[in-house]
Enzyme design. Structure first.
Site, PDB file in Angstrom:
ATOM      1  N   ILE A   1       0.834  -1.205   0.000  1.00  0.00           N
ATOM      2  CA  ILE A   1       0.000   0.000   0.000  1.00  0.00           C
ATOM      3  C   ILE A   1       0.871   1.259   0.000  1.00  0.00           C
ATOM      4  O   ILE A   1       0.630   2.209  -0.749  1.00  0.00           O
ATOM      5  CB  ILE A   1      -0.959  -0.012   1.201  1.00  0.00           C
ATOM      6  CG1 ILE A   1      -1.972  -1.146   1.047  1.00  0.00           C
ATOM      7  CG2 ILE A   1      -1.682   1.339   1.325  1.00  0.00           C
ATOM      8  CD1 ILE A   1      -2.860  -1.344   2.254  1.00  0.00           C
TER       9      ILE A   1
ATOM     10  N   ARG B  48      13.239  -2.007   8.669  1.00  0.00           N
ATOM     11  CA  ARG B  48      14.694  -2.149   8.755  1.00  0.00           C
ATOM     12  C   ARG B  48      15.461  -0.875   8.402  1.00  0.00           C
ATOM     13  O   ARG B  48      16.477  -0.581   9.014  1.00  0.00           O
ATOM     14  CB  ARG B  48      15.160  -3.288   7.830  1.00  0.00           C
ATOM     15  CG  ARG B  48      14.646  -4.659   8.229  1.00  0.00           C
ATOM     16  CD  ARG B  48      15.267  -5.738   7.354  1.00  0.00           C
ATOM     17  NE  ARG B  48      14.788  -7.062   7.724  1.00  0.00           N
ATOM     18  CZ  ARG B  48      13.682  -7.620   7.254  1.00  0.00           C
ATOM     19  NH1 ARG B  48      12.942  -6.957   6.374  1.00  0.00           N
ATOM     20  NH2 ARG B  48      13.309  -8.810   7.636  1.00  0.00           N
TER      21      ARG B  48
ATOM     22  N   THR C 231       1.064   0.605   7.507  1.00  0.00           N
ATOM     23  CA  THR C 231       1.300  -0.743   8.025  1.00  0.00           C
ATOM     24  C   THR C 231       0.002  -1.306   8.595  1.00  0.00           C
ATOM     25  O   THR C 231      -1.031  -0.634   8.631  1.00  0.00           O
ATOM     26  CB  THR C 231       2.363  -0.720   9.139  1.00  0.00           C
ATOM     27  OG1 THR C 231       1.797  -0.125  10.329  1.00  0.00           O
ATOM     28  CG2 THR C 231       3.591   0.077   8.718  1.00  0.00           C
TER      29      THR C 231
ATOM     30  N   VAL D 170     -12.015   0.992   6.693  1.00  0.00           N
ATOM     31  CA  VAL D 170     -13.217   0.154   6.542  1.00  0.00           C
ATOM     32  C   VAL D 170     -13.476  -0.221   5.092  1.00  0.00           C
ATOM     33  O   VAL D 170     -13.661  -1.404   4.784  1.00  0.00           O
ATOM     34  CB  VAL D 170     -14.457   0.866   7.131  1.00  0.00           C
ATOM     35  CG1 VAL D 170     -15.722   0.063   6.862  1.00  0.00           C
ATOM     36  CG2 VAL D 170     -14.285   1.083   8.624  1.00  0.00           C
TER      37      VAL D 170
ATOM     38  N   LEU E  20     -13.661   3.354  -0.614  1.00  0.00           N
ATOM     39  CA  LEU E  20     -15.089   3.692  -0.554  1.00  0.00           C
ATOM     40  C   LEU E  20     -15.365   4.675   0.587  1.00  0.00           C
ATOM     41  O   LEU E  20     -14.771   4.567   1.664  1.00  0.00           O
ATOM     42  CB  LEU E  20     -15.925   2.428  -0.346  1.00  0.00           C
ATOM     43  CG  LEU E  20     -15.887   1.384  -1.466  1.00  0.00           C
ATOM     44  CD1 LEU E  20     -16.730   0.172  -1.079  1.00  0.00           C
ATOM     45  CD2 LEU E  20     -16.388   1.986  -2.770  1.00  0.00           C
TER      46      LEU E  20
ATOM     47  N   GLY F 148      -3.885 -13.030  -5.593  1.00  0.00           N
ATOM     48  CA  GLY F 148      -3.421 -11.989  -4.684  1.00  0.00           C
ATOM     49  C   GLY F 148      -4.510 -11.350  -3.861  1.00  0.00           C
ATOM     50  O   GLY F 148      -4.277 -10.314  -3.230  1.00  0.00           O
TER      51      GLY F 148
ATOM     52  N   GLU G  22      -4.490 -12.744   2.074  1.00  0.00           N
ATOM     53  CA  GLU G  22      -3.202 -12.575   2.735  1.00  0.00           C
ATOM     54  C   GLU G  22      -2.334 -13.800   2.412  1.00  0.00           C
ATOM     55  O   GLU G  22      -2.847 -14.820   1.934  1.00  0.00           O
ATOM     56  CB  GLU G  22      -3.410 -12.469   4.252  1.00  0.00           C
ATOM     57  CG  GLU G  22      -4.181 -11.233   4.709  1.00  0.00           C
ATOM     58  CD  GLU G  22      -3.410  -9.948   4.466  1.00  0.00           C
ATOM     59  OE1 GLU G  22      -2.158  -9.976   4.453  1.00  0.00           O
ATOM     60  OE2 GLU G  22      -4.068  -8.897   4.256  1.00  0.00           O
TER      61      GLU G  22
ATOM     62  N   ASP H  28     -10.656  -9.655  10.494  1.00  0.00           N
ATOM     63  CA  ASP H  28     -10.560  -8.381   9.790  1.00  0.00           C
ATOM     64  C   ASP H  28     -11.942  -7.733   9.647  1.00  0.00           C
ATOM     65  O   ASP H  28     -12.099  -6.526   9.831  1.00  0.00           O
ATOM     66  CB  ASP H  28      -9.921  -8.595   8.414  1.00  0.00           C
ATOM     67  CG  ASP H  28      -9.653  -7.285   7.697  1.00  0.00           C
ATOM     68  OD1 ASP H  28      -8.810  -6.506   8.176  1.00  0.00           O
ATOM     69  OD2 ASP H  28     -10.303  -7.032   6.659  1.00  0.00           O
TER      70      ASP H  28
ATOM     71  N   LYS I 208     -13.593  -4.102  11.323  1.00  0.00           N
ATOM     72  CA  LYS I 208     -14.357  -3.079  10.606  1.00  0.00           C
ATOM     73  C   LYS I 208     -15.716  -2.861  11.265  1.00  0.00           C
ATOM     74  O   LYS I 208     -16.207  -1.722  11.348  1.00  0.00           O
ATOM     75  CB  LYS I 208     -14.525  -3.487   9.154  1.00  0.00           C
ATOM     76  CG  LYS I 208     -13.200  -3.536   8.386  1.00  0.00           C
ATOM     77  CD  LYS I 208     -13.372  -3.995   6.951  1.00  0.00           C
ATOM     78  CE  LYS I 208     -12.036  -4.024   6.226  1.00  0.00           C
ATOM     79  NZ  LYS I 208     -12.133  -4.478   4.830  1.00  0.00           N
TER      80      LYS I 208
END
Length: 918
Positions: A570, A602, A651, A705, A709, A760, A763, A774, A778
């Protein structure tokens, strides 16, 4: 002090006549004109010479003391109305050239060329000493007073500098005449400095006499440079013309009537069309040489301009005009085309490099405009200072002309209930301040009279505080005064503009800009004229405050200093989107985005001016340093050059999210798609939101969320307009939307999961999606936004991970064993299909019953949830207004591009809140 006044090098003038009567015997003009003055050093060291100089010094000091006891009264401009043959009016053009303009022989010739190109009927040119010469002359006096023999070598340097300049600039008889005069002047100065050396003391008049020679020499050189072009030209020693009365506060008041009389007399004997006049120097009514103090050449030009009622006074310098702010602090500062007299006055008071603060007074009487021009850029029109100029737009931005700052101040606060209604308290305070000779820069007093605070230079505050403690010792002991407080390391920021008084909203806009930059204001001052609004703030915040205010009034771009945490999928996508749009935003929306740092787990990359986004990936690989989140945040927070700082957390890290509160407290805005902060412990969430609401620091998390959108903003819009939320239901996971949209037609559940993983959508370990955690996060975010105080543990979640596979040690092991549960999934899917329904994994916020849940539900095929495709999300808001037909938001809810787009949208929303046009 008649004998001191003799040293002026102008032949035929009153000073020269007196000089010839009292000239020291060692200074023989004929011999000096042919031999270097330094050859006579031995003669001056003789006993007889020393005694003679000592006697001269004693007599000069006595005469100076006697004459300065009876200063003549100052005469105002209004009284200077005498008539004579001196022509006055628009035929005169006055120019002033500063030390930088006269700094080298080539520059003096440039000045001569500018004067020759001026087609005015009459020209009067005021010049300063050559660059650095005034400092050199003061240094001579200081060395002699300190009995430092090196004053002789320092005088050598002065001589060599002017002799070299003259040889470069002049030739023939002109050069011989100038060098002869230079030799004579240096010899006289040597005698004067020797007297000072012997006495170990110097009076102000002695010092002014010595220091003023720089202007005498530069004026003569320029007059010779103009004469060699065949144009008649006279030079004026303004000690013969300008008469001033010292006021005792390092200032002087011009005597306009006497000055006008002397100018008429001077002009009667030298009626030239081009006159070169010395700046900076003048005389007292007793003909004692003095100066107009530091930077007084501007003042000289204005006084002379008023005496001849000139058409215009042009001040030549090394900048293109007057800036809207210090360009060293605000790179977007602009040149102002016009300023009113009052605006220029205010700016010069507050330290802006405009003019000598008193320059404007003489020209205002006759509405003579002053133009600031750049001698090194003749194409620049400069800034005109005149009567109130027309406001072309009449808008809020046009009424604030500029901003100025004063640093190195301390704020003194005298406070106590015993001050209220007691006459003479303020007088006692400022009387004590006056007694120690301190300069009060700004005063602010509450209408309750409970406290008085004022700003003084930091170097003077110790003596001020001590004087106040002594003066109010009894009041402090009795409790009538509670404290005399000193706040160190302060600055003043002033907004200046003539039309602020007649334009509503200026103060509100100014303080709003400071608040949004997280600037704390210590004191405020504004006169009823409202030419300026001044605030006292921390010195470390001054540049940031200046840039914020300058930006808010659309004088420059809205600048955002951005720190990116997490250059993963992202974060990397967001950086690429910023790279593609940064130029467009600057050009079209007046938004200047600067990525000041990028940090991973890192390594990190830092920049003081902004990272080149076309090369960030390569630089992160080659120029990075070890990651240190504390140092990263400090780098952004302590960059006082940019008023608005924002950290973007890309992150999914809980430890990073735990820092949001501290970042907001530091005045750093936070934008994130990270759900951990808003779905974590309730008390931490409430603390975060309370801080956000209580400050001008923003916390945006739209992408937590619905990715790109508008879920959070839609919910807030409903609540803020008075709607009542009844229920929120939706498919919040793009991954699970894809899986159940494709789990049909006889396909096995494990095949669809494997396909989603390969594409993809999941996860790396699909269990992270299938667990439902997840979605639960939300749901809890939306529940809290709706006013429910729920913990994540309060949300029942149906996990799609079979209990037997939860202990798998790896994602590969899980995927290998998942097919063994396909029959269970096929049975559930067939049951739904038989009933004309589809399976959908949804989250529900039941506001009425104050609960939430995450579950697998069945919906009829004509239901909006059954008609999704791909990885789309859909959320339905059932409210008091949207009860029969829920408000539905639908679209892509997963993927790096849309999530990064949601974060980017929050960045632009922040810029709009901070003043960028929306």
């Amino acid at each position: 002090m008649r004998s001191l006044a003799v040293a002026s090098p102008h032949p035929g003038a009153a000073f020269a006549a007196r000089r010839r009567r009292h000239q020291p015997a060692a200074a023989n003009r004929n011999s000096i004109s042919q031999h270097c003055w330094r050859c006579e050093k031995a003669q001056d060291r003789s006993i007889g010479s020393s005694l003679r100089i000592s006697h001269l010094a004693e007599k000069l000091n006595k005469d100076a003391s006697k004459n300065m006891l009876t200063p003549a009264a100052a005469v105002s401009v209004e009284q200077a109305q005498a008539t004579s043959d001196l022509p006055k009016g628009d035929m005169w053009s006055v120019h002033k050239f500063g030390g930088t303009c006269m700094g080298t022989p080539q520059r003096i010739q440039n000045v001569a060329d500018i004067v020759l190109r001026d087609l005015s009927e009459r020209k009067l040119v005021v010049v300063s000493a050559m660059s650095k010469v005034t400092d050199m002359m003061y240094n001579l006096v200081n060395k002699a007073q300190s009995r430092d023999d090196s004053y002789i070598a320092a005088l050598d340097e002065v001589f060599e500098k002017h002799m070299a300049a003259a040889k470069d600039l002049l030739a023939g008889e002109d050069l011989a005449r100038f060098l002869s005069q230079l030799h004579a002047d240096i010899s006289n100065l040597k005698a004067m400095l020797r007297a000072i050396y012997i006495a170990g003391h110097v009076t102000e008049s002695f010092s002014d006499f010595v220091v003023g020679h720089g202007e005498l020499w530069s004026a003569q050189m320029l007059s010779y440079a103009i004469k060699k072009s065949g144009i008649p030209c006279s030079w004026m020693d303004t000690r013969d013309v300008l008469v001033v009365n010292p006021t005792g506060s390092n200032q002087v008041d011009p005597d306009y009537l006497e000055s006008e009389k002397r100018l008429e007399k001077w002009f009667a004997s030298r009626p030239a069309e081009t006159i070169i006049a010395t700046g900076f120097i003048a005389s007292t009514p007793e003909n004692i040489p003095t100066t107009l103090k530091r930077d007084g050449s501007d003042f000289s030009a204005a006084i002379i301009g008023s005496l001849v009622k000139a058409r215009q006074v042009t001040i030549w310098t090394d900048v293109d005009g007057v800036f809207s702010a210090d360009p060293r602090k605000v790179s977007e500062a602009v040149i102002l085309s016009t300023l009113s007299y009052q605006e220029a006055w205010e700016m010069s008071y507050f330290g802006a490099n405009v003019l000598h603060p008193r320059t404007i007074i003489p020209v205002m009487k006759y509405n003579i405009p002053i133009v600031i021009r750049n001698i090194f850029n003749l194409s620049a029109p400069g800034t005109m200072i005149c009567q109130q100029p027309a406001n072309e737009n009449g808008d809020l931005e046009g009424c604030v002309k500029a901003f100025a700052t004063i640093d190195k101040l301390a704020l003194v606060n005298v406070e106590g209930t015993g001050m209220a209604g007691v006459p003479g308290t303020a007088s006692a305070i400022f009387g004590a301040v006056k007694d120690v000779g301190a300069n009060v820069v700004m005063i602010s007093q509450a209408s309750s009279e409970h406290s008085v605070c004022f700003a003084v230079p930091e170097k003077e505050v110790a003596s001020v505080s001590a004087a106040l403690q002594v003066r109010f010792r009894e009041a402090l002991a009795a409790g009538r005064l509670s404290k005399v407080e000193v706040i160190h390391n302060c600055s003043i920021l002033a907004a200046v503009g003539l039309r602020m008084a007649s334009t509503p909203g200026v103060s509100a806009t100014f303080f709003d800009a400071l608040a949004k930059a997280n600037i704390n204001v210590r004191a405020i001052a504004q006169g009823s004229s409202e030419y300026n609004i001044s605030v006292v703030l921390k010195q470390e915040d001054c540049v940031r405050a200046l840039r914020a205010a300058h930006s808010r009034f659309f004088l420059s771009k809205t600048t955002l200093a951005v720190g990116i945490v997490g250059p993963g999928l992202i974060g990397r996508t967001l950086l690429n989107q910023l790279k593609d749009q940064v130029a467009v935003l600057k050009e079209n929306m007046n938004i200047d985005l600067r990525v000041m740092g990028i940090t991973g787990s890192r390594t990190m990359l830092l920049s003081d001016i902004g990272i080149d986004l076309a090369e960030w990936n390569e630089k992160l690989a080659t120029e990075a340093e070890p990651a240190n989140l504390e140092k990263f945040v400090h780098h952004l927070a302590e960059n006082h050059f940019f008023p608005n700082r924002v950290l973007v957390d890309c992150t999914a890290d809980t430890s990073v999210a735990s820092h949001y509160y501290d970042w907001l407290k530091k005045g750093i805005h936070v934008i994130t798609p990270n759900k951990k902060a808003n779905s974590g412990p309730l008390d931490r969430y409430m603390k975060l939101r309370t801080l956000q609401r209580a400050s001008y620091t923003h916390y945006f998390y739209e992408a937590t969320v619905g990715a790109g959108l508008p879920i959070i903003s839609t919910l807030r819009g409903l609540l803020e307009t008075g709607d009542k939320i009844l229920r929120i239901e939706g498919i919040f996971s793009g991954t699970l939307s894809y899986i159940f949209n494709n789990f049909e037609g006889g396909r096995t559940f494990s095949d669809v999961v494997a396909e989603a993983k390969a594409a993809g959508y999941t996860e790396p370990d699909p269990r992270d999606d299938l667990s439902g955690t997840d979605v639960a996060r939300k749901v809890i975010i939306l529940a809290r936004e709706s006013g429910l105080r729920l913990e994540l543990s309060d949300i029942p979640v149906r996990s799609l991970v079979p209990e037997a596979l939860q202990s798998c040690t790896s994602a590969d092991e899980f995927m290998q064993k998942l097919p063994s549960f396909d029959q269970d999934w096929a049975r559930e899917q067939k049951d739904a299909e038989a009933a004309g329904e589809v399976l959908r994994y949804v989250g529900v916020v039941d506001v009425v019953n104050q609960k939430g849940q995450v579950e697998l539900r069945r919906y009829k095929r004509d239901h909006p949830f059954a008609q999704l495709s791909g990885s789309d999300n859909i959320i339905a808001f059932t409210t008091s207004r949207y009860k029969e037909q829920p408000l539905i938001v639908r679209g892509p809810g997963a993927g790096a591009e849309v999530t990064a787009g949601g974060v980017f949208s929050d960045i632009l929303r922040l810029a709009s809140y901070l003043g960028a046009p929306s």
